[in-house]
Scaffold this motif. Structure first.
Motif, PDB file in Angstrom:
ATOM      1  N   PRO A   1       0.818  -1.221   0.000  1.00  0.00           N
ATOM      2  CA  PRO A   1       0.000   0.000   0.000  1.00  0.00           C
ATOM      3  C   PRO A   1       0.852   1.271   0.000  1.00  0.00           C
ATOM      4  CG  PRO A   1       0.026  -0.995   2.194  1.00  0.00           C
ATOM      5  CD  PRO A   1       0.735  -1.949   1.272  1.00  0.00           C
TER       6      PRO A   1
ATOM      7  N   SER B   1       0.020  -0.931  14.543  1.00  0.00           N
ATOM      8  CA  SER B   1      -1.391  -0.648  14.274  1.00  0.00           C
ATOM      9  C   SER B   1      -1.552   0.834  14.016  1.00  0.00           C
ATOM     10  CB  SER B   1      -2.243  -1.088  15.460  1.00  0.00           C
ATOM     11  OG  SER B   1      -1.793  -0.449  16.619  1.00  0.00           O
ATOM     12  N   PRO B   2      -2.499   1.200  13.170  1.00  0.00           N
ATOM     13  CA  PRO B   2      -2.689   2.622  12.882  1.00  0.00           C
ATOM     14  C   PRO B   2      -3.022   3.371  14.171  1.00  0.00           C
ATOM     15  CG  PRO B   2      -4.054   1.248  11.441  1.00  0.00           C
ATOM     16  CD  PRO B   2      -3.489   0.349  12.483  1.00  0.00           C
ATOM     17  N   LEU B   3      -2.554   4.588  14.278  1.00  0.00           N
ATOM     18  CA  LEU B   3      -2.865   5.403  15.459  1.00  0.00           C
ATOM     19  C   LEU B   3      -4.354   5.627  15.544  1.00  0.00           C
ATOM     20  CD1 LEU B   3      -1.879   7.327  17.784  1.00  0.00           C
ATOM     21  CD2 LEU B   3      -1.923   9.151  16.087  1.00  0.00           C
TER      22      LEU B   3
ATOM     23  N   ARG C   1       0.409  22.916  -2.974  1.00  0.00           N
ATOM     24  CA  ARG C   1       0.198  21.828  -2.025  1.00  0.00           C
ATOM     25  C   ARG C   1      -0.641  22.290  -0.845  1.00  0.00           C
ATOM     26  NH1 ARG C   1       2.362  19.932   2.381  1.00  0.00           N
ATOM     27  NH2 ARG C   1       2.158  17.677   2.598  1.00  0.00           N
TER      28      ARG C   1
ATOM     29  N   ILE D   1       4.943   9.646   9.512  1.00  0.00           N
ATOM     30  CA  ILE D   1       5.628   9.973   8.252  1.00  0.00           C
ATOM     31  C   ILE D   1       4.746  10.927   7.464  1.00  0.00           C
ATOM     32  CG2 ILE D   1       6.642   9.035   6.144  1.00  0.00           C
ATOM     33  CD1 ILE D   1       6.756   6.317   7.731  1.00  0.00           C
TER      34      ILE D   1
ATOM     35  N   SER E   1       4.909  15.075   5.082  1.00  0.00           N
ATOM     36  CA  SER E   1       5.785  16.015   4.366  1.00  0.00           C
ATOM     37  C   SER E   1       6.535  16.909   5.347  1.00  0.00           C
ATOM     38  CB  SER E   1       4.976  16.873   3.415  1.00  0.00           C
ATOM     39  OG  SER E   1       5.772  17.942   2.956  1.00  0.00           O
TER      40      SER E   1
ATOM     41  N   GLU F   1       5.304  20.255   6.857  1.00  0.00           N
ATOM     42  CA  GLU F   1       4.455  20.384   8.057  1.00  0.00           C
ATOM     43  C   GLU F   1       5.226  20.079   9.334  1.00  0.00           C
ATOM     44  OE1 GLU F   1       2.483  20.554   4.898  1.00  0.00           O
ATOM     45  OE2 GLU F   1       2.504  18.429   5.352  1.00  0.00           O
TER      46      GLU F   1
ATOM     47  N   GLY G   1       2.651   6.845  -0.869  1.00  0.00           N
ATOM     48  CA  GLY G   1       1.463   6.565  -0.084  1.00  0.00           C
ATOM     49  C   GLY G   1       0.338   6.196  -1.030  1.00  0.00           C
TER      50      GLY G   1
ATOM     51  N   GLU H   1      -1.774   7.972  -2.387  1.00  0.00           N
ATOM     52  CA  GLU H   1      -2.073   8.976  -3.408  1.00  0.00           C
ATOM     53  C   GLU H   1      -0.832   9.494  -4.133  1.00  0.00           C
ATOM     54  OE1 GLU H   1      -4.763  11.493  -4.215  1.00  0.00           O
ATOM     55  OE2 GLU H   1      -6.153   9.843  -3.850  1.00  0.00           O
ATOM     56  N   ARG H   2       0.187   9.729  -3.398  1.00  0.00           N
ATOM     57  CA  ARG H   2       1.316  10.526  -3.872  1.00  0.00           C
ATOM     58  C   ARG H   2       2.610   9.742  -3.891  1.00  0.00           C
ATOM     59  NH1 ARG H   2      -1.394  15.119  -1.090  1.00  0.00           N
ATOM     60  NH2 ARG H   2      -1.777  13.429   0.362  1.00  0.00           N
TER      61      ARG H   2
ATOM     62  N   ILE I   1      -2.476  12.714  21.453  1.00  0.00           N
ATOM     63  CA  ILE I   1      -1.687  12.982  20.250  1.00  0.00           C
ATOM     64  C   ILE I   1      -2.577  12.855  19.024  1.00  0.00           C
ATOM     65  CG2 ILE I   1       0.215  12.137  18.832  1.00  0.00           C
ATOM     66  CD1 ILE I   1       1.656  11.247  21.333  1.00  0.00           C
ATOM     67  N   LYS I   2      -3.352  11.774  18.994  1.00  0.00           N
ATOM     68  CA  LYS I   2      -4.220  11.530  17.840  1.00  0.00           C
ATOM     69  C   LYS I   2      -5.160  12.713  17.606  1.00  0.00           C
ATOM     70  CE  LYS I   2      -7.417   8.269  15.815  1.00  0.00           C
ATOM     71  NZ  LYS I   2      -8.014   6.946  15.863  1.00  0.00           N
TER      72      LYS I   2
ATOM     73  N   ILE J   1      -3.151  15.704  16.081  1.00  0.00           N
ATOM     74  CA  ILE J   1      -2.507  15.694  14.767  1.00  0.00           C
ATOM     75  C   ILE J   1      -3.413  15.198  13.642  1.00  0.00           C
ATOM     76  CG2 ILE J   1      -0.257  15.292  15.875  1.00  0.00           C
ATOM     77  CD1 ILE J   1      -0.309  12.460  14.812  1.00  0.00           C
TER      78      ILE J   1
ATOM     79  N   ASN K   1      -5.008  14.585   7.910  1.00  0.00           N
ATOM     80  CA  ASN K   1      -6.137  14.516   6.963  1.00  0.00           C
ATOM     81  C   ASN K   1      -5.988  15.518   5.825  1.00  0.00           C
ATOM     82  OD1 ASN K   1      -7.266  12.496   8.395  1.00  0.00           O
ATOM     83  ND2 ASN K   1      -8.926  13.722   9.294  1.00  0.00           N
ATOM     84  N   TYR K   2      -5.573  16.720   6.172  1.00  0.00           N
ATOM     85  CA  TYR K   2      -5.496  17.766   5.150  1.00  0.00           C
ATOM     86  C   TYR K   2      -4.350  17.500   4.181  1.00  0.00           C
ATOM     87  CZ  TYR K   2      -5.641  22.462   3.104  1.00  0.00           C
ATOM     88  OH  TYR K   2      -5.739  23.525   2.228  1.00  0.00           O
ATOM     89  N   TYR K   3      -3.181  17.191   4.720  1.00  0.00           N
ATOM     90  CA  TYR K   3      -1.992  17.101   3.870  1.00  0.00           C
ATOM     91  C   TYR K   3      -1.560  15.677   3.547  1.00  0.00           C
ATOM     92  CZ  TYR K   3      -1.039  22.073   4.612  1.00  0.00           C
ATOM     93  OH  TYR K   3      -1.089  23.430   4.626  1.00  0.00           O
TER      94      TYR K   3
ATOM     95  N   ALA L   1       0.471   7.362  10.420  1.00  0.00           N
ATOM     96  CA  ALA L   1       0.851   7.261  11.834  1.00  0.00           C
ATOM     97  C   ALA L   1       0.584   5.838  12.294  1.00  0.00           C
ATOM     98  CB  ALA L   1       0.042   8.250  12.666  1.00  0.00           C
ATOM     99  N   TYR L   2       1.624   5.152  12.780  1.00  0.00           N
ATOM    100  CA  TYR L   2       1.456   3.781  13.257  1.00  0.00           C
ATOM    101  C   TYR L   2       2.051   3.630  14.652  1.00  0.00           C
ATOM    102  CZ  TYR L   2      -0.098   2.252   8.677  1.00  0.00           C
ATOM    103  OH  TYR L   2      -0.823   2.083   7.527  1.00  0.00           O
TER     104      TYR L   2
END
Ligand SMILES: Nc1ncnc2c1ncn2[C@@H]1O[C@H](COP(=O)(O)O)[C@@H](O)[C@H]1O
Ligand SMILES: Nc1ncnc2c1ncn2[C@@H]1O[C@H](COP(=O)(O)O)[C@@H](O)[C@H]1O
Ligand SMILES: Nc1ncnc2c1ncn2[C@@H]1O[C@H](COP(=O)(O)O)[C@@H](O)[C@H]1O
Ligand code: NA
Ligand code: NA
Ligand code: NA
Lengths: 93, 331, 331, 93, 331, 93
Positions: free
Chosen positions: D26, D91-93, E288, F7, F9, F12, F38, F40-41, F70-71, F74, F79-81, F85-86
């Motif tokens: 992925p 696991s995903p946060l 971006r 992980i 960009s 940010e 990822g 998308e990119r 934390i969740k 962030i 979501n925006y950019y 996060a794992y």
């Protein structure tokens, strides 16, 4: 097997690797130029310029049994200069 | 007249690029010079001033003012830390005081370079042997810093970290910056003596390119210095005051000593600048090893965030004014 | 006379900076030139010698000694590995022998550059087409190395890794260093032929700056070479002896061939240096792919840790002495 | 989910990423300029200069099911050139 | 005549090195210029053209054609995105159309530099104030891009990401490239006015070295552009056609406007090149942030993978031909 | 304890570190210059040149309890950019 993550100042890298070798680790991986913050200090990127040194991130994959020996070896270094060490589970693919 | 000198200094490319860097941080531009490019310029500048200093040292020889000046310079780098330490102890603990004191006893090569450019722009002569003084002033203060800790803190260091003199002397003497500067000085000297044809061939690299590279590096130093300011603010007003007042005090002492040494105005300015500037190249690495109890943000930020910009922008022309007044007043 | 030449060589800035780098490692100074800065200088030097070689090749044309010299150079890079292989097989297995043999058949561009600077300091003429020989000598030895493995080891490679000729030819011919050197040579040639005005505009970058950049790069090479020494020590005394004796042997052959080709003393020295030097730029990458069984520390450390410093410091003036003796003795 | 850590010479990076893509991961993250020591080799920083290449560290977060396919794809490459692959839980946060 | 100009352009070192880079990718050579070295050259080039532009602007003053030309240039950067948007909307959604439109309204500094080198090689005069136009044309298109999204997409953005005008204006105006270019321009101006002696001292760095550094940088740009081509192929033939046709259309408009402004042929070419080139330095970062819905591979790859090489290789001489024809035909 | 891998960009990074600080993490480590793909990119190395920015890899070792905070902090940024996060298990050496 276990995965050990060490993060500390790159100025201690040579000494740290010697200590790991003397604990007979099967191998290690080093990534330099890490920055970060710990309980006491902030490490900026420009510290490489001033000779202060940024952080190194060292990964060791090894057997559980080795951990105690590694710990005994490197604890004094981490205590004197700072730095963190965390262990997770890992298994060969 | 001083205001005029300051204005002339401020409108020179190195200082303007320094401003460009600092303003970039204040307006939050994303301009950055990614590591290790600043290291390239810093290595280059050390190599080039060392080499050029060596050439000129070979020309001038070791007679005349060379030995007394260099000797006194080393003496200054041993005494200034004591003075700083006494002042710093008013507010700070032994460890931080000693580390900062060591930084102010040592020198800043970039401030020195900027002072040389200033002198050149004013067509004022200075001598190559001053670079030797620069190289030799970098380390002694580190030893003094360590001595200060040892003398003052025996009881304050319960699980007494045994001081490893060997390691620290090594760190002080063989720090990369000191080593490269001194090494290039010696190479310059040997080249001038035995291989004069090569001097010409090095000139485009160590000579012609120098001024522009200095500007580029000062652009980065402007960014770095400005990024350091917040942590200086956190350190409190005592340290902020210290970072301005101490260079002025050290400069005043330096002017008087330069006068006593009967230096020419160019050499005098360089001497004063070495007294007034603080190290952020050799000292931090050594202090981290020697006095891990000291907060690195204190000794790096005072030297880099405030004293360095102060010297670059107003210090150099101000000290020149002091030199002019005293030297012309006296002659 | 040879001692005199060696002394003159040792006291030139490039060699002095090389020493400064090696000494930094021995005295454990923390001087370092962080990656990728050394790559910048290495790319620059390849681009610059390629371009300058191209300019001069256009001037001289392809007549006269050009084709015979380049042809013989390629031939040398095909034959020397066989000689090395025979000697290495006395002590080492097929894989390591083949890999090291390939390295010694190929060339070291930085050694070549240092030899050019040496010639310039002695005001001895040499020709631009030698750079073409340099570029064309880099790869053939790689193919020979592979052939040696193939011929000698069929039975020793049980789960026979099928040799991927295409991939290896690609690696040998299109290695970044070879490609940049050859490409810049062609660009220099085309520019000189069709755009002479641009030649002048490139000169400050490819010409004037060159000597200083070479010194800076040799500072780093000094560090790198010295860091390699311990792993060479581990490799044992046979390889240490090989790393000194082989260049001497290859140089002797080179001098005789240069004489047979009737080269001028400048071109002869460059020819000899190409025979005597060993590759640590193009060969390692190719050998890793071709002969993963070989220990990389062997073929990198011999070439980089010992043969390279030996050639830089004593080899070049020694070979010059040999050339002078043979050529003047004969004429 | 799982976290896969791959460490190998950066000269195989392009090929490795192709193999990962063909296993339909992925996503992945690449960090270059790693050095280290394995059972056979030491990788120094100056190997980037000599064209030998230092190491790349690749992280893949993916479902457990994918691991076997990834393994089948990349095993020959790791066998020929060396390199290590370890799996941990995540696991995903 | 155009073919002749194209040939002359193609056989100049900057374009040849650009080719060397692209070919390296196509033949899969492992030649690479590792990060952050390309950033070093890009920062250097911006600093140097800014500084030189500032010097010349101080000489020429703000009279004559300066204000009308710069004003019209800014106007062009506001209008071109609308034109692009209309065309792009034929096939693409609002977000991608707006982002690409913004890139084409803005400029490419490296294309501009190459055009300057081309003019110099043809001994055609141009003015320093064109650099001011360059610096000021970089940002406005970003704002237009955002406006286009806002006007066209209200309903298409359901969980409407509130547009943060402040953040985006900041991004547009204080982007590192724009900031360094404008800052160096101002420093050049101030230096020329108040410190003429320093101008001479900067010359080896900002002047002499420039052409060679440009070549080195174009070698990297060749690699980068060629690496971008595959993702452009994936984007489809409409975008490929757009990346060639749009510069031609914008150039045609530019030539006519330059004629209306009565610019000399040198300034006219630079004006046209600014219209025809597309940004890959300031715009991507801003897009971006503004339009995260747009595919970055679209707007980076069209500008960098096709329009940039097209302009560098055939665009510049072609536009010069257009300028020559129109300007000589009319006078 | 837990180990959190972020992980995203590098553009940010400053904002992300502020959000982590405001969640009162005990420390963090930053490694820049990561590339990757990822959902998308694709992030190439040359994006640092174009100002688009490559990725940053941030590691946080912290107590389980902190994760939710934390969740919350962030999530909007990721979501925006974009960015991942794992969480894994970890324990001090
Ligand atoms: N909780 C943490 N999570 C991740 N990295 C940490 C943590 N604490 C410390 N570090 C890293 O370890 C380095 C040294 O820590 P210290 O000496 O304790 O300040 C810091 O600069 C960080 O890079
Ligand atoms: N036990 C280990 N722990 C961490 N990294 C390792 C370990 N073994 C090997 N590596 C890394 O994997 C790279 C290639 O390993 P190898 O080819 O087996 O020598 C080494 O250079 C190390 O960076
Ligand atoms: N499954 C994954 N495994 C490892 N890294 C990933 C994964 N998905 C995304 N990433 C990293 O997160 C970055 C941002 O992801 P995105 O914004 O979702 O494209 C990517 O460039 C990768 O470096
Ligand atoms: Na001082
Ligand atoms: Na050879
Ligand atoms: Na445009």
């Amino acid at each position: 097997m276990k995965r050990l993550d060490l993060i500390f100042s790159e100025r201690e890298l040579v000494e740290m690797l010697k200590l790991l070798e003397s604990a007979e680790v099967p191998g290690y991986t080093v990534m330099k130029h890490a920055t970060g913050r710990g309980p006491e200090r902030i490490v900026y990127e420009d510290m490489e310029l001033t000779g202060f040194g940024s952080n190194a991130h060292v990964i060791v994959f090894c057997e559980q049994e080795l951990l105690q020996r590694i710990k005994d070896n490197i604890q004094p270094l981490l205590n004197y200069y700072g730095g963190v060490a965390y262990v997770s589970d890992a298994s060969p693919l | 007249m001083n205001t005029n000198l300051i204005l002339q200094n401020v409108l020179s490319p190195p200082v303007l690029f320094f401003f460009l860097g600092t303003i970039a941080v204040f307006v939050k531009s994303d301009l950055e010079i990614p590591a290790p490019l600043p290291k390239l310029f810093s290595l280059y500048l050390l190599l080039a001033i060392g080499f050029k200093g060596g050439l000129e040292l070979e020309q001038s020889g070791f007679g005349g003012q060379v030995v007394p000046t260099v000797g006194t310079a080393i003496l200054m780098s041993l005494l200034i830390p004591f003075l700083c330490f006494i002042i710093l102890r008013l507010k700070l603990d032994v460890f931080n005081s000693a580390a900062i004191a060591a930084a102010y006893g040592s020198i800043s090569a970039v401030t020195f370079i900027t002072a040389e450019s200033f002198l050149e722009s004013q067509s004022i002569h200075f001598d190559g042997f001053m670079v030797a003084a620069l190289a030799l002033m970098e380390s002694p203060a580190i030893i003094v810093g360590l001595l200060l800790v040892k003398l003052s803190s025996n009881k304050q260091r319960p699980n007494a970290k045994k001081i490893r003199w060997r390691a620290i002397l090594h760190e002080a003497m063989l720090n990369g910056s000191v080593y490269l500067l001194l090494g290039s000085l010696i190479i310059g000297f040997l080249t001038a003596a035995h291989n004069p044809a090569s001097v010409q061939k090095m000139e485009p690299f160590t000579g012609k390119l120098f001024y522009g590279a200095e500007c580029f590096f000062l652009l980065d130093m402007g960014i770095v210095a400005a990024q350091r300011l917040p942590s200086l603010k956190r350190a409190g007003s005592f340290l902020i005051g210290f970072a301005i007042a101490m260079p002025l005090l050290n400069a005043t002492i330096g002017v008087l000593v330069a006068k006593a040494l009967d230096l020419g105005p160019g050499n005098a300015l360089l001497f004063v600048v070495m007294c007034a500037s603080a190290s952020y190249l050799a000292v931090p690495a050594a202090m981290r090893m020697t006095v891990p109890e000291a907060k690195s943000s204190y000794y790096i930020s005072t030297a880099l965030g405030l004293t360095f910009p102060f010297n670059i922008v107003v210090g150099i022309p101000l000290y020149m004014g002091m030199v002019n007044t005293l030297f012309i007043g006296a002659s």
